[in-house]
Scaffold this active site. Sequence first.
Site, PDB file in Angstrom:
ATOM      1  N   HIS A  96      -1.596   5.595   7.147  1.00 21.56           N
ATOM      2  CA  HIS A  96      -1.724   6.252   6.145  1.00 21.56           C
ATOM      3  C   HIS A  96      -1.246   7.272   6.629  1.00 21.56           C
ATOM      4  O   HIS A  96       0.322   7.566   6.905  1.00 21.56           O
ATOM      5  CB  HIS A  96      -2.774   6.074   5.214  1.00 21.56           C
ATOM      6  CG  HIS A  96      -3.524   5.374   4.184  1.00 21.56           C
ATOM      7  ND1 HIS A  96      -2.058   4.549   3.291  1.00 21.56           N
ATOM      8  CD2 HIS A  96      -4.167   4.833   3.847  1.00 21.56           C
ATOM      9  CE1 HIS A  96      -2.442   3.485   2.634  1.00 21.56           C
ATOM     10  NE2 HIS A  96      -3.976   3.609   2.790  1.00 21.56           N
ATOM     11  N   ASP A 111      -0.538  -3.117   1.802  1.00 25.05           N
ATOM     12  CA  ASP A 111      -1.826  -2.321   1.445  1.00 25.05           C
ATOM     13  C   ASP A 111      -2.458  -3.405   0.163  1.00 25.05           C
ATOM     14  O   ASP A 111      -3.087  -4.357  -0.008  1.00 25.05           O
ATOM     15  CB  ASP A 111      -2.039  -0.612   1.283  1.00 25.05           C
ATOM     16  CG  ASP A 111      -2.954  -0.262   1.432  1.00 25.05           C
ATOM     17  OD1 ASP A 111      -4.288  -0.220   1.610  1.00 25.05           O
ATOM     18  OD2 ASP A 111      -2.792   1.161   0.804  1.00 25.05           O
TER      19      ASP A 111
HETATM   20 ZN   LIG Z   1      -6.132  -0.006   3.176  1.00 27.05          ZN
END
Ligand SMILES: [Zn+2]
Length: 434
Positions: free
Chosen positions: A270, A321
Amino acid sequence: MKYLAPAYVYTHEGLQKNKLIAIDDAGLITGIIDSSQAVAHEQIELLPQMLLLPGFVNVHSHVFQRQLRGHTHRPLSRQDTFWTWRRAMYAEAQRLTPELLYEEARQTYSEMLAAGYTSVGEFHYVHHQVDGRPYDRPNAMSEAILQAGKDTGLRVVLLMTAYARGGFQQALEAGQRRFCDATVEQYLARVEALRQQGYQVGVAPHSVRAVPGEWFHAIAAYSREHSLPLHVHADEQVAEIEQCRTAHGCRPIELLERYEALSPRTTIVHATHATEHELDILAQYGSTVCVCPTTEGDLGDGIAPYEDLRAREIPLTIGSDSNTRLDPLEELRWAEYSARMRYQRRRVLVADELAAPGPLLLDYGTRRGAAALAIQAGEIAPDQAADFVAIDLEHRQMRGWSEEDLLDTLFFGASSEVIAQTWVQGACVYRRNA
Ligand SMILES: [Zn+2]
C-alpha cells in the site's frame, strides 16, 4: 524441447516478430531465435495473431476474501470505512476450514489464470482453528492453499503472515485468534517446515499494529539468513499511522527501519499515505512498494503518492489484495488513472517525459513483481520460467492497434478478456473457450 511461434513477442528489446521461443522440458526459456532457423515442425506450437507477453505477477492476495465480492457494498453501518469492512471480512475468516479454503483457493486461482496472472504472493493469515489452537497439522491451512496452486497450475509463493495482537497495546479480538501463533518461534517453525518441504515462501509480519518489535527483529533476521522476501502492510490507513505516532513517536515505515525490517527483499504493501521522508527511507534501502488500486478504491483507502514514488525510482508492483476484481490490465490502468486524477495531468507513471506508459506498466506487472516474490520469472529471456500470456490481437477490444502503440492499446483499452492463453512453467494452463 518445444518452441512457441507467436505473431509478436515482447522482450527487453521491445516488440519483436518472426521469433521462436525455445522452452526446455523443465519449463525454462532457453532462447529466443529467428523463425528462419531450422526446427522440426512437430516441435512448434503456432500462436497466430497473438502477442506473447511475460505472465503477470500478483504480488499481494488474500485468497479467501474473494468470497466477499459484491457483498460489502450494502451499508454495514451509518458510515462505512476500511474498519467496518474488516468486521465483515473477519466474519468470513471465521467460517473457513482447510477444505473450504482449498475449494475457494482452487476457484479463485483458476480465475487468476484466466485473467493472466501466472504467479501469486499469497499473504496468508488464517492459520489455526477458530479458538486459536493449531490444527493437528500446524500448516493445514497453508497446505490447502499450496495444493490449490498445484492443482490449478498457478505458481504460489506463500507469504506466511505473523500476527500477534489486536493493535498497539491492544489485546486480541475474538475474530483474530486464529491468525496468531503463541510465540515468534512457533511462527518461524511453521515457515521453516514449509521451506524444508521445498515450497517457495516468504515472511510477512502483518503490520506494525499487529506485530511487536521483538517479533519484527526475529522475523527480519530469519529473512536475512535465508534470503527470503519480507512483505508487510504499511500506511494504508490514517488511523493506524496516528496510533503508531502515539505509541512510538514515529510513522510506520520509520518504525520498520528501527526494526531492521527494510532491505531490497522488503515489499511495503500500500504505502498509500507514506510521506516523502518515509519514501526517502524506502529508496535508501532499495525496498519495493505494492499498490492494490482496485482494493484501495473499494475500501476508500486513498491514492498512493505515485509522483513521489516515481521520482525516487522505487520499484512498483501490483496486487489484487481482496480479490474484489481480478484483472492485471485493470489494476495497472487504475494505478495510472488514479495518479492522473491525483496530479491532474497525463502520463504520470513514465520513465522519462518522452516515454509512453505501456512498457513501464508491463514492467510493474511482471518483472518487478517477480523480483518482489524472489522468483526467476517476469521476462521473456533465457533462464527465466516459461510463464506467458498470449494476447488475442484479433479481439474486438484491440481493433485499431499498431505496432508502435500496442502496449498502450492493451493497457488503456482492453480487459483480460483479450487473453487467449496462459502458460506457467512451460505448460498451457488456461485456454479461452477451451
Ligand atoms: Zn492485504
